[in-house]
Design an enzyme around this catalytic site. Structure first.
Site, PDB file in Angstrom:
ATOM      1  N   GLN A 143       4.261   5.817   0.335  1.00 58.03           N
ATOM      2  CA  GLN A 143       4.371   5.892   1.794  1.00 58.03           C
ATOM      3  C   GLN A 143       5.689   5.333   2.324  1.00 58.03           C
ATOM      4  OE1 GLN A 143       0.093   4.287   2.287  1.00 58.03           O
ATOM      5  NE2 GLN A 143       0.425   5.558   4.070  1.00 58.03           N
TER       6      GLN A 143
ATOM      7  N   HIS B  91      -1.786   3.112  -5.703  1.00 55.27           N
ATOM      8  CA  HIS B  91      -2.181   3.417  -4.328  1.00 55.27           C
ATOM      9  C   HIS B  91      -2.047   4.935  -4.157  1.00 55.27           C
ATOM     10  CE1 HIS B  91      -2.384   1.662  -0.043  1.00 55.27           C
ATOM     11  NE2 HIS B  91      -2.423   2.973   0.121  1.00 55.27           N
TER      12      HIS B  91
ATOM     13  N   GLU C  30      -8.432   1.524  -2.464  1.00 57.65           N
ATOM     14  CA  GLU C  30      -9.444   2.380  -1.847  1.00 57.65           C
ATOM     15  C   GLU C  30      -9.943   3.500  -2.761  1.00 57.65           C
ATOM     16  OE1 GLU C  30      -8.072   3.937   1.915  1.00 57.65           O
ATOM     17  OE2 GLU C  30      -8.538   2.056   2.909  1.00 57.65           O
TER      18      GLU C  30
ATOM     19  N   ASN D  32     -10.368  -3.502   3.244  1.00 59.49           N
ATOM     20  CA  ASN D  32      -9.655  -2.924   4.382  1.00 59.49           C
ATOM     21  C   ASN D  32     -10.635  -2.763   5.538  1.00 59.49           C
ATOM     22  OD1 ASN D  32      -7.505  -2.810   2.693  1.00 59.49           O
ATOM     23  ND2 ASN D  32      -7.514  -0.577   2.438  1.00 59.49           N
TER      24      ASN D  32
ATOM     25  N   GLU E 116      -6.004  -4.657   4.604  1.00 58.09           N
ATOM     26  CA  GLU E 116      -5.439  -3.791   5.648  1.00 58.09           C
ATOM     27  C   GLU E 116      -6.276  -3.896   6.902  1.00 58.09           C
ATOM     28  OE1 GLU E 116      -4.928   0.389   4.712  1.00 58.09           O
ATOM     29  OE2 GLU E 116      -4.298  -0.118   2.668  1.00 58.09           O
TER      30      GLU E 116
ATOM     31  N   SER F  64       2.251   8.643   6.720  1.00 57.68           N
ATOM     32  CA  SER F  64       0.812   8.431   6.809  1.00 57.68           C
ATOM     33  C   SER F  64       0.040   9.573   6.136  1.00 57.68           C
ATOM     34  CB  SER F  64       0.404   8.293   8.281  1.00 57.68           C
ATOM     35  OG  SER F  64      -0.490   7.229   8.426  1.00 57.68           O
TER      36      SER F  64
ATOM     37  N   LYS G  69       1.813   9.627  13.205  1.00 59.04           N
ATOM     38  CA  LYS G  69       0.759   8.609  13.283  1.00 59.04           C
ATOM     39  C   LYS G  69       1.391   7.323  12.762  1.00 59.04           C
ATOM     40  CE  LYS G  69      -4.013   7.723  11.997  1.00 59.04           C
ATOM     41  NZ  LYS G  69      -5.127   8.029  11.070  1.00 59.04           N
TER      42      LYS G  69
END
Ligand code: NOJ
Length: 471
Positions: free
Chosen positions: A15, A115, A160, A292, A376, A430, A437
């Site tokens: 990201q 990630h 996640e 998160n 997060e 994102s 965003k």
């Protein structure tokens, strides 16, 4: 590592780094996907905010804000660009330099080993559904533990896994873009938790005294708007889908037999499960949970419409009005519910600060005193900047202030909360929502040499940290 409360912010390699093929980096599944026809947005993370060349400036900005921790991820394909297992020294060097910079300011690194960005050579073999993925991950993580050792006091294995598997195989908005494929979802989820356990097994071999390992979970425990038995059953089933298959093996080292039986009843073939993996899971559990926190998971009894999963990627990133809600439904199990009284963000997600309290209290109720880092928490918005690039993001400040109120209340009420990370340090890519965003405490001016301009929320966070650093 000092036992001070950790106040920081977070990013992830794909990201923010850019430099997607620089210094010997191999392609990840996100590079491959973003460059393919399947990426209808045509937006990529090729450059993003170019943390690869701006890390010094970005880390200094964290320090100036009073942040004493930084959560970032390592790009697996920067370290092991090809399947030949040859380590790319330049990849290690980049993260060494990031760690040097953190050390310079006394910033504690909290590092995620993956990630979302699997190497493309693993993607080509079946990605998370490739049964060799866990040995590959164990090898990669061993290289990291050996090289970075206790310079990284907080490692997390996978970011996640719940959301990643969901987007990959249910919604189909992340590569390999499969929709409604519960068979592959289950396989992916299982392999991810085997990856988690095998990485922990490697980690334990080093007998680190000053480093711990966890994983990052992406959703809240399920809840409902009613106490009726059918709703309670739906809550249980939603947890079977997105919570229990992750948290239970990671924390307790085992699966709930009822969950396994219910999954079989859905017609899912579990022949990928192996006793030797279960044994490894049993012996290799996490030291802490990364949690998160964004919104609730509201369940209601399944009504109709079949198994389906939709998300709101807000009209292909054009910043307009789309407030469509997300749906998750598994026939016979649950549907997600909607509370007409709560505020929504522009992507149809609830803004519901009290979920921070219930999430943490429910985790404690189930898992006891496990240390928890809020890895997060943040607000996605179409920020508007003035002519100097300054953003008065009062909405983000309100979001963070309210969520933090409940997080600190849960800490006061006995949850072992040890740190908090705003998502995100600066504006970044994102995923399928592109660059409009924004979540950052710092604006990135993509049209003006990637200039960094702290937002109002950055100064608010600085003040908040200074008032709460000794909690
Ligand atoms: C969760 C993910 O870990 C991160 O990559 C993502 O950008 C944020 N949430 C915001 O949706």
């Amino acid at each position: 590592m000092s036992e001070k409360f950790l106040w920081g912010s977070a990013t992830a390699a794909y990201q923010c780094e850019g430099a997607w093929d620089e210094d010997g980096k191999g392609a990840s599944i996100w590079d491959e996907f973003c460059h393919s026809e399947a990426n209808t947005t045509k937006i990529t993370g090729d450059v993003s905010c170019d943390f690869y060349h701006h890390y010094q400036e970005d880390i200094k900005m964290m320090a100036d804000c009073g942040q004493n921790t930084y959560r970032f991820s390592i790009s697996w394909s920067r370290i092991l660009p090809k399947e030949d297992h040859v380590v790319n020294q330049k990849g290690l060097e980049f993260y060494d330099k990031v760690l040097d910079e953190c050390e310079k300011y006394g910033i504690v690194p909290n590092v995620t080993l993956i990630h979302y960005d699997l190497p493309d050579y693993i993607g080509a073999k079946g990605g998370w559904c490739y049964d060799g993925v866990s040995d590959e991950f164990a090898y990669y993580t061993k290289v990291c533990f050996e090289h970075f050792g206790e310079r990284i006091p907080l490692y997390t294995t996978i970011n996640e896994p719940n959301h990643n598997a969901y987007c990959n195989y249910c919604v189909g908005n992340y590569p390999p873009n499969e929709k409604n494929n519960l068979q592959d979802y289950a396989h992916c989820v299982y392999n991810m938790m085997v990856c988690n356990a095998k990485a922990i097994r490697e980690f334990r071999k080093f007998n680190f005294k000053n480093a711990k390992i966890g994983y990052v979970h992406g959703c809240a425990p399920a809840t409902a708007l009613s106490d009726e038995p059918a709703y309670k059953e739906a809550v249980k089933k939603l947890d079977f889908f997105c919570n229990d298959p992750f948290t239970e093996p990671a924390i307790w080292g085992r699966y709930n037999p009822e969950l396994v039986a219910e999954v079989k009843k859905l017609g899912i073939d579990l022949s990928f499960v192996k006793q030797e993996d279960l044994d490894i899971m049993k012996d290799n559990t996490i030291d802490f949970l990364g949690q998160n926190i964004y919104s609730r998971q509201l369940a209601k009894p399944y009504e109709s419409g079949g198994t389906r999963f939709t998300v709101n990627n807000a009209g292909n990133n054009d910043g307009t009005k789309n407030t469509a809600r997300e749906t998750r439904a598994i026939e016979g199990w649950f549907e997600t519910d909607r509370d007409p009284n709560t505020q929504l963000n522009k992507w149809g997600r609830e803004i519901y600060p009290a979920c921070a309290y219930s999430t943490l209290m429910l985790r404690k109720e189930k898992f006891g005193n496990i240390p928890i880092y809020i890895t997060e928490c943040g607000h996605g918005a179409y920020d508007i900047a003035d002519e100097n690039g300054y953003v008065e993001d009062d909405d983000r400040i309100e979001f963070l202030e309210n969520y933090l109120h409940y997080i600190l209340k849960a800490k006061e009420d006995g949850v072992n909360v040890k740190g908090f990370y705003v998502w995100s340090t600066m504006d970044l890519y994102s995923w399928i929502n592109g660059y409009k965003k924004r979540y950052g405490l710092v604006r990135v001016d993509y049209d003006n040499g990637l200039k960094r301009i702290p937002k109002k929320s950055y100064y608010w966070y600085k003040d908040f940290i200074s008032k709460h650093k000794d909690i």
